[in-house]
Structures are given as structure tokens and as C-alpha cells.
Design a protein around this motif. Structure first.
Motif, PDB file in Angstrom:
ATOM      1  N   MET A   1       0.847  -1.221   0.145  1.00 17.65           N
ATOM      2  CA  MET A   1      -0.118  -0.219   0.011  1.00 17.65           C
ATOM      3  C   MET A   1       0.961   1.240  -0.085  1.00 17.65           C
ATOM      4  SD  MET A   1      -3.397   0.728   2.467  1.00 17.65           S
ATOM      5  CE  MET A   1      -2.595   0.565   3.870  1.00 17.65           C
ATOM      6  N   THR A   2       0.378   2.081  -1.031  1.00 15.54           N
ATOM      7  CA  THR A   2       1.320   3.478  -0.856  1.00 15.54           C
ATOM      8  C   THR A   2       0.949   4.420   0.099  1.00 15.54           C
ATOM      9  OG1 THR A   2      -0.098   4.522  -2.211  1.00 15.54           O
ATOM     10  CG2 THR A   2       1.498   3.192  -3.393  1.00 15.54           C
ATOM     11  N   LYS A   3       1.828   5.334   0.596  1.00 15.95           N
ATOM     12  CA  LYS A   3       1.697   6.117   1.441  1.00 15.95           C
ATOM     13  C   LYS A   3       1.028   7.516   0.939  1.00 15.95           C
ATOM     14  CE  LYS A   3       4.669   4.647   5.093  1.00 15.95           C
ATOM     15  NZ  LYS A   3       3.922   4.016   6.245  1.00 15.95           N
ATOM     16  N   GLN A   4       1.050   7.594  -0.232  1.00 15.83           N
ATOM     17  CA  GLN A   4       0.597   8.696  -1.071  1.00 15.83           C
ATOM     18  C   GLN A   4      -0.856   8.783  -1.155  1.00 15.83           C
ATOM     19  OE1 GLN A   4       2.114   9.227  -5.083  1.00 15.83           O
ATOM     20  NE2 GLN A   4       1.457  11.170  -5.243  1.00 15.83           N
ATOM     21  N   ASN A   5      -1.552   9.969  -0.837  1.00 15.72           N
ATOM     22  CA  ASN A   5      -3.077   9.973  -0.960  1.00 15.72           C
ATOM     23  C   ASN A   5      -3.296   9.971  -2.455  1.00 15.72           C
ATOM     24  OD1 ASN A   5      -3.343  10.004   1.674  1.00 15.72           O
ATOM     25  ND2 ASN A   5      -3.668  12.214   1.867  1.00 15.72           N
ATOM     26  N   ARG A   6      -4.683   9.648  -2.757  1.00 18.44           N
ATOM     27  CA  ARG A   6      -5.251   9.412  -4.003  1.00 18.44           C
ATOM     28  C   ARG A   6      -6.446   9.683  -3.972  1.00 18.44           C
ATOM     29  NH1 ARG A   6      -3.482   5.632  -7.356  1.00 18.44           N
ATOM     30  NH2 ARG A   6      -1.841   4.769  -5.841  1.00 18.44           N
TER      31      ARG A   6
ATOM     32  N   PRO B   1      -4.824   7.141   1.535  1.00 19.30           N
ATOM     33  CA  PRO B   1      -3.734   6.124   0.872  1.00 19.30           C
ATOM     34  C   PRO B   1      -4.187   4.937   0.603  1.00 19.30           C
ATOM     35  CG  PRO B   1      -3.700   6.133   3.318  1.00 19.30           C
ATOM     36  CD  PRO B   1      -4.614   7.306   3.086  1.00 19.30           C
ATOM     37  N   GLY B   2      -3.301   4.336  -0.393  1.00 14.50           N
ATOM     38  CA  GLY B   2      -3.652   3.062  -0.577  1.00 14.50           C
ATOM     39  C   GLY B   2      -3.886   2.838  -2.296  1.00 14.50           C
ATOM     40  N   SER B   3      -3.613   1.550  -2.515  1.00 11.17           N
ATOM     41  CA  SER B   3      -3.382   1.252  -3.917  1.00 11.17           C
ATOM     42  C   SER B   3      -5.106   0.926  -4.607  1.00 11.17           C
ATOM     43  CB  SER B   3      -2.814   0.055  -4.192  1.00 11.17           C
ATOM     44  OG  SER B   3      -3.544  -1.245  -3.720  1.00 11.17           O
ATOM     45  N   VAL B   4      -5.264   1.330  -5.801  1.00 12.95           N
ATOM     46  CA  VAL B   4      -6.573   1.214  -6.310  1.00 12.95           C
ATOM     47  C   VAL B   4      -6.943  -0.267  -5.937  1.00 12.95           C
ATOM     48  CG1 VAL B   4      -8.002   0.863  -8.381  1.00 12.95           C
ATOM     49  CG2 VAL B   4      -6.147   2.879  -8.083  1.00 12.95           C
TER      50      VAL B   4
END
Length: 79
Positions: A1-6, A22-25
């Protein structure tokens, strides 16, 4: 899981929600599917339950699991 917001568009209970976090699709897809499934199960037990009441029961159930998990972690630390 990424730490960058999306930004993520979730469809839950036939409504669209714009979620930022944060989190992958893939992760957010799995969370959305699980929330949808749990709401469906709650409403199957009481078909007259409003969507708002079902959401509150879902939040309560998830919070109860989280509290139980935290208590278990604290007990393990004390050993």
C-alpha cells in the motif's frame, strides 16, 4: 500500500463517494467490495432498515472488531 494520498471513486449501496486517502486502487477496490457486502448482509437481516441505520450498524461492528483487536494486542504485550 502506498503512503501517497489518491482520489478514489467508490460505489457503495448504489451511491458514488469520492474518497481521498492512502492505498492502491486494488486495496480500495477490496475495501469497497467488503463494505458493500457487509451492508448487504446487514440489510438482509432487516429489510426495513434504512441505509443510514445499516451504515451505523456497520460502523459499530467494525469498531467493535477494532477495539477487540487492540485489547488483544495489549494483553499480548503484557505477557
Amino acid at each position: 500500500m502506498t503512503k501517497q494520498n489518491r482520489a478514489y471513486k467508490a460505489i457503495i449501496n448504489h451511491r458514488e463517494y469520492q474518497i481521498v486517502g492512502p492505498g492502491s486502487v486494488d486495496f480500495l477496490d477490496r475495501v469497497t467490495a467488503q463494505v458493500s457486502q457487509q451492508l448487504k448482509e446487514i440489510k438482509q437481516h432487516d429489510q426495513l432498515l434504512s441505509s443510514e441505520d445499516a451504515a451505523i450498524l456497520l460502523a459499530f461492528n467494525l469498531t467493535a472488531k477494532q477495539v477487540a483487536h487492540e485489547e488483544l494486542k495489549q494483553k499480548r504485550r503484557k505477557k
